[in-house]
Design a protein around this motif. Structure first.
Motif, PDB file in Angstrom:
ATOM      1  N   ALA A 291      72.429  -0.703 101.411  1.00 15.21           N
ATOM      2  CA  ALA A 291      73.508   0.285 101.452  1.00 15.21           C
ATOM      3  C   ALA A 291      72.934   1.683 101.254  1.00 15.21           C
ATOM      4  O   ALA A 291      72.163   1.932 100.332  1.00 15.21           O
ATOM      5  CB  ALA A 291      74.545  -0.017 100.383  1.00 15.21           C
TER       6      ALA A 291
ATOM      7  N   LEU B  61      79.789  -4.032 103.554  1.00 16.08           N
ATOM      8  CA  LEU B  61      80.101  -2.737 102.954  1.00 16.08           C
ATOM      9  C   LEU B  61      78.943  -1.744 103.054  1.00 16.08           C
ATOM     10  O   LEU B  61      79.116  -0.569 102.726  1.00 16.08           O
ATOM     11  CB  LEU B  61      80.469  -2.910 101.476  1.00 16.08           C
ATOM     12  CG  LEU B  61      81.780  -3.634 101.173  1.00 16.08           C
ATOM     13  CD1 LEU B  61      81.857  -3.988  99.676  1.00 16.08           C
ATOM     14  CD2 LEU B  61      82.974  -2.777 101.569  1.00 16.08           C
ATOM     15  N   LYS B  62      77.806  -2.180 103.514  1.00 16.32           N
ATOM     16  CA  LYS B  62      76.611  -1.347 103.409  1.00 16.32           C
ATOM     17  C   LYS B  62      76.614  -0.138 104.331  1.00 16.32           C
ATOM     18  O   LYS B  62      75.852   0.798 104.109  1.00 16.32           O
ATOM     19  CB  LYS B  62      75.352  -2.183 103.653  1.00 16.32           C
ATOM     20  CG  LYS B  62      75.169  -2.657 105.089  1.00 16.32           C
ATOM     21  CD  LYS B  62      73.873  -3.462 105.226  1.00 16.32           C
ATOM     22  CE  LYS B  62      73.606  -3.867 106.662  1.00 16.32           C
ATOM     23  NZ  LYS B  62      72.343  -4.645 106.787  1.00 16.32           N
TER      24      LYS B  62
ATOM     25  N   LEU C 162      75.943   4.531  98.636  1.00 15.33           N
ATOM     26  CA  LEU C 162      76.512   4.004  97.400  1.00 15.33           C
ATOM     27  C   LEU C 162      76.470   5.057  96.302  1.00 15.33           C
ATOM     28  O   LEU C 162      75.415   5.645  96.039  1.00 15.33           O
ATOM     29  CB  LEU C 162      75.742   2.757  96.958  1.00 15.33           C
ATOM     30  CG  LEU C 162      76.121   2.188  95.586  1.00 15.33           C
ATOM     31  CD1 LEU C 162      77.565   1.693  95.579  1.00 15.33           C
ATOM     32  CD2 LEU C 162      75.151   1.072  95.188  1.00 15.33           C
TER      33      LEU C 162
ATOM     34  N   ALA D 227      78.974  -7.968 100.413  1.00 16.80           N
ATOM     35  CA  ALA D 227      78.228  -6.703 100.321  1.00 16.80           C
ATOM     36  C   ALA D 227      77.649  -6.275 101.653  1.00 16.80           C
ATOM     37  O   ALA D 227      77.607  -5.071 101.979  1.00 16.80           O
ATOM     38  CB  ALA D 227      77.133  -6.825  99.265  1.00 16.80           C
ATOM     39  N   GLU D 228      77.193  -7.222 102.442  1.00 17.45           N
ATOM     40  CA  GLU D 228      76.605  -6.898 103.735  1.00 17.45           C
ATOM     41  C   GLU D 228      77.580  -6.118 104.605  1.00 17.45           C
ATOM     42  O   GLU D 228      77.183  -5.246 105.381  1.00 17.45           O
ATOM     43  CB  GLU D 228      76.179  -8.186 104.448  1.00 17.45           C
ATOM     44  CG  GLU D 228      75.415  -7.984 105.736  1.00 17.45           C
ATOM     45  CD  GLU D 228      73.965  -7.589 105.522  1.00 17.45           C
ATOM     46  OE1 GLU D 228      73.415  -6.913 106.414  1.00 17.45           O
ATOM     47  OE2 GLU D 228      73.384  -7.956 104.473  1.00 17.45           O
TER      48      GLU D 228
ATOM     49  N   LEU E 254      74.461  -4.401  96.703  1.00 17.82           N
ATOM     50  CA  LEU E 254      74.574  -3.401  97.764  1.00 17.82           C
ATOM     51  C   LEU E 254      73.228  -2.720  98.013  1.00 17.82           C
ATOM     52  O   LEU E 254      72.837  -2.497  99.165  1.00 17.82           O
ATOM     53  CB  LEU E 254      75.643  -2.359  97.403  1.00 17.82           C
ATOM     54  CG  LEU E 254      77.094  -2.822  97.562  1.00 17.82           C
ATOM     55  CD1 LEU E 254      78.049  -1.839  96.892  1.00 17.82           C
ATOM     56  CD2 LEU E 254      77.462  -2.964  99.046  1.00 17.82           C
TER      57      LEU E 254
END
Length: 349
Positions: free
Chosen positions: A312, A266-267, A315, A263-264, A307
């Motif tokens: 994020a 994708l943020k 999102l 997730a990190e 996220l």
């Protein structure tokens, strides 16, 4: 030129002469492809590609025009053990791969388990979607059960290496010879939804946005999720440990292919997640339910929470409640996410 003159030409020159003759013949039929061999014929037959092999391990060996704006490339891949697989292109208006000065914004559209490179055009209206007429849509084969991964193969690696095929071999091939630009986004359904999230996370900077529809977003969520994906890995009589190994002994391999644990990474890009809850929805036949969709719904909620936890800022979620693991929802969600995806490409959605 006389037959005698042709006979004494070097082999490469003779090949070029024959190719030029073929292209002149095909030019009135397929003007968009006439400048870049090989040109598919109007009847859908394939023509061998005479260009030199791609130095990164893949080469196009045949091209087939299957419909208006739809071209299939037969690609021989070193990452896949020298096998040849298909890649479908939905081409933009004015596409001419022979024009090396123009490269098109590119949407990679990934199929799910038990599907193939034809799934999106066969099951949805993607080919009739006007907002995609300014983008090159790449729909690659990923294996019935490939999971968009370079398989662990009991620590030996090697064939199949789907991730390497897509993100290295095919990417460079398309950008070198077929008009793909470096402005890319990626989306997919189910197994392909996981692939879209993995590719965006594992290759920072490669994709400007990602979307997953009913994706396998956290296969390590719990025992049920692990058992379910292991069941897919064992499909068609396969060895389930070939893909990522044992979920305990090879935990690091599994985490490296679990979007929740990435997730990190994708943020910083726009992410679109959507899923139903597995109960009968408005686009289902009466009484249809899906335990798979219910599992993926839990996984997507977990990824969305992670996220948000890591900060994020882009999102978008559409957890729409009743709905099963079905194409009617994925087509709808593709359209719902296109403004975000095309916006990331600098195109109007």
């Amino acid at each position: 030129m006389s037959a005698t003159t042709t006979a004494v030409l070097p082999r490469r020159s003779r090949a070029l002469l024959i190719l030029a003759t073929v292209l002149v013949t095909l030019a009135p039929i397929a003007p968009a492809l006439a400048a870049a061999p090989p040109a598919p014929t109007a009847g859908g037959e394939t023509a061998e590609d005479p260009r030199s092999p791609n130095p990164r391990g893949a080469e196009v060996v045949a091209v087939t025009r299957v419909a208006e704006r739809q071209v299939d490339l037969s690609v021989k891949s070193a990452a896949l053990g020298g096998r040849t697989v298909e890649v479908r292109l939905l081409t933009p208006d004015g596409w001419n791969p022979g024009d090396r000065s123009r490269h098109w914004p590119t949407l990679w559209l990934l199929h799910g388990c038990c599907g193939d490179y034809t799934s999106w055009t066969a099951m949805t209206d993607v080919a009739e979607t006007d907002s995609l007429r300014d983008a090159l849509v790449v729909m690659p084969e990923a294996g019935w059960n490939g999971w968009y991964s370079d398989w662990w193969n009991h620590g030996e690696g090697g064939d199949p290496a789907w991730e390497t095929f897509h993100t290295v071999e095919l990417r460079h091939l398309l950008e070198r010879d077929w008009g793909a630009g470096r402005n890319r986004v990626v989306a997919g359904l189910s197994m392909g939804g996981q692939g879209a999230l993995l590719y965006a996370a594992r290759h920072p900077g490669m994709f400007r946005a990602t979307a997953a529809y009913s994706g396998s977003a956290h296969p390590l969520l719990d025992d049920e999720s692990v058992d379910r994906i292991m069941g897919f890995f064992a499909g068609q009589g396969g060895d389930p440990l070939r893909v990522w190994g044992d979920p305990v002994a090879q935990r690091r391999v599994w985490q490296a292919h679990d979007p929740f644990h990435l997730a990190e990474r994708l943020k910083s890009i726009p992410v679109y997640l959507s899923c139903g809850d597995g109960t009968t929805g408005p686009l289902d036949a009466p009484g249809n339910t899906s335990a798979l969709e219910a599992d993926f719904n839990r996984q997507n909620h977990a990824l969305a929470a992670e996220l948000e936890r890591v900060g994020a800022k882009h999102l978008t979620t559409h957890f729409y409640g009743p709905g099963t693991h079905a194409w009617a929802y994925w087509e709808r969600e593709l359209h719902a996410s296109l403004p975000m995806l095309l916006g990331a490409l600098g195109l109007a959605g």
